[in-house]
Motif scaffolding. Structure first.
Motif, mmCIF file in Angstrom:
data_model
loop_
_atom_site.group_PDB
_atom_site.id
_atom_site.type_symbol
_atom_site.label_atom_id
_atom_site.label_comp_id
_atom_site.label_asym_id
_atom_site.label_seq_id
_atom_site.Cartn_x
_atom_site.Cartn_y
_atom_site.Cartn_z
ATOM 1 N N ARG A 7 0.731 -1.186 -0.081
ATOM 2 C CA ARG A 7 0.072 0.041 -0.026
ATOM 3 C C ARG A 7 0.795 1.344 -0.044
ATOM 4 O O ARG A 7 0.592 2.327 -0.600
ATOM 5 C CB ARG A 7 -0.804 0.040 1.396
ATOM 6 N N THR A 8 1.820 1.165 0.812
ATOM 7 C CA THR A 8 2.739 2.437 0.736
ATOM 8 C C THR A 8 3.616 2.570 -0.506
ATOM 9 O O THR A 8 3.618 3.541 -1.062
ATOM 10 C CB THR A 8 3.759 2.166 2.008
ATOM 11 N N ALA A 13 4.401 5.454 -5.555
ATOM 12 C CA ALA A 13 4.286 5.418 -6.917
ATOM 13 C C ALA A 13 2.888 6.431 -7.504
ATOM 14 O O ALA A 13 3.158 7.249 -8.425
ATOM 15 C CB ALA A 13 3.911 3.914 -7.486
ATOM 16 N N GLY A 14 1.842 6.447 -6.851
ATOM 17 C CA GLY A 14 0.878 7.160 -7.474
ATOM 18 C C GLY A 14 1.210 8.666 -7.155
ATOM 19 O O GLY A 14 1.032 9.715 -8.161
ATOM 20 N N ALA A 15 1.849 9.181 -6.130
ATOM 21 C CA ALA A 15 2.387 10.445 -5.821
ATOM 22 C C ALA A 15 3.238 10.874 -6.611
ATOM 23 O O ALA A 15 3.157 12.120 -7.280
ATOM 24 C CB ALA A 15 2.587 10.682 -4.265
ATOM 25 N N THR A 16 4.260 10.101 -6.957
ATOM 26 C CA THR A 16 5.183 10.555 -7.882
ATOM 27 C C THR A 16 4.715 10.506 -9.199
ATOM 28 O O THR A 16 4.875 11.643 -9.829
ATOM 29 C CB THR A 16 6.281 9.343 -7.915
ATOM 30 N N ALA A 17 3.933 9.711 -9.898
ATOM 31 C CA ALA A 17 3.210 9.860 -10.969
ATOM 32 C C ALA A 17 2.422 11.268 -11.235
ATOM 33 O O ALA A 17 2.360 11.851 -12.180
ATOM 34 C CB ALA A 17 2.520 8.580 -11.385
ATOM 35 N N ALA A 21 3.216 14.387 -13.586
ATOM 36 C CA ALA A 21 2.192 14.839 -14.505
ATOM 37 C C ALA A 21 1.817 16.413 -14.424
ATOM 38 O O ALA A 21 1.806 17.081 -15.349
ATOM 39 C CB ALA A 21 0.862 14.095 -14.291
ATOM 40 N N LEU A 22 1.767 16.881 -13.227
ATOM 41 C CA LEU A 22 1.415 18.276 -12.788
ATOM 42 C C LEU A 22 2.834 19.150 -13.390
ATOM 43 O O LEU A 22 2.462 20.277 -13.863
ATOM 44 C CB LEU A 22 1.560 18.338 -11.219
ATOM 45 N N MET A 23 4.174 18.643 -13.232
ATOM 46 C CA MET A 23 5.225 19.282 -13.729
ATOM 47 C C MET A 23 5.108 19.115 -14.922
ATOM 48 O O MET A 23 5.679 20.495 -15.784
ATOM 49 C CB MET A 23 6.622 18.750 -13.017
ATOM 50 N N ALA A 24 4.912 18.203 -15.979
ATOM 51 C CA ALA A 24 4.797 18.179 -17.279
ATOM 52 C C ALA A 24 3.847 19.479 -17.757
ATOM 53 O O ALA A 24 3.969 20.066 -18.800
ATOM 54 C CB ALA A 24 4.594 16.695 -17.897
ATOM 55 N N ALA A 25 2.717 19.451 -17.110
ATOM 56 C CA ALA A 25 1.533 20.297 -17.624
ATOM 57 C C ALA A 25 2.082 21.809 -17.366
ATOM 58 O O ALA A 25 1.817 22.689 -18.110
ATOM 59 C CB ALA A 25 0.256 20.063 -16.662
#
Length: 151
Positions: A7-8, A13-17, A21-25
Motif C-alpha cells: 500500500r505504501t 508510485a501514485g504520488a510520484t506519477a 504529470a503536474l510538472m509536465a503540464a
C-alpha cells in the motif's frame, strides 16, 4: 505487514506519477506563454494611431513621429509648449516597457532643452498584422501596423 508495504509503495508510485504529470503540464503551460522575439518585419512600416498620431518605423533604425503624445514635461520639452505632442525624427530599438509585452522604444531630443526623450510602443502581434499602444497615451488609443512603404 506485507499489505502495508504494498500500500505504501502504491501510494508513493501514485504520488510520484501525479507530481510528474503536474510538472509536465506546468512546463507546457509556461512554454505556450513564451513569445517569439520581434523581428524587423513585425515593426517596420507605418503605425497609424486612433488619435491621429503616426509612427513611421524604418528597418535602418530611424523613425518619424507625428503628433505623438509626449510622455511628460520632463522629457526635454518646454512646459509652456501649447501642445503636448511631438512631431519629428527619432531612432528606435527593441525594448520592453515594464510590465508589458515586448515592443520598441523611440528616442528623440526635445526641442526646448535638447534633453533625451523616450516613448515606448508596446507591440501586440496578431495573425497577418499587429496592433500596439503607447503606455502613456490616454486609455483607448491604439495603433495599427501597416507594413510596407516607410517614406
Amino acid at each position: 505487514m506485507r499489505t502495508d508495504r504494498r500500500r505504501t509503495l502504491w501510494w508513493f508510485a501514485g504520488a510520484t506519477a501525479l507530481f510528474l504529470a503536474l510538472m509536465a503540464a506546468f512546463r507546457m503551460q509556461v512554454g505556450e506563454d513564451r513569445e517569439e522575439p520581434l523581428a524587423i518585419a513585425d515593426v517596420a512600416g507605418v503605425w497609424q494611431g486612433s488619435d491621429g498620431g503616426r509612427l513611421t518605423v524604418r528597418a535602418d533604425g530611424s523613425a518619424d513621429l507625428e503628433r505623438i503624445t509626449r510622455s511628460g514635461p520632463g522629457c526635454g520639452q518646454s512646459a509652456e509648449a501649447p501642445a503636448r505632442s511631438y512631431t519629428g525624427p527619432a531612432t528606435w530599438v527593441y525594448d520592453t516597457y515594464p510590465d508589458e509585452r515586448p515592443g520598441i522604444r523611440f528616442d528623440y531630443q526635445g526641442f526646448a532643452t535638447a534633453k533625451p526623450c523616450k516613448v515606448h510602443l508596446v507591440v501586440v502581434p496578431q495573425k497577418g498584422s499587429a496592433t500596439g499602444f503607447l503606455p502613456h497615451d490616454p486609455p483607448g488609443v491604439h495603433y495599427v501596423h501597416s507594413p510596407g512603404e516607410q517614406t
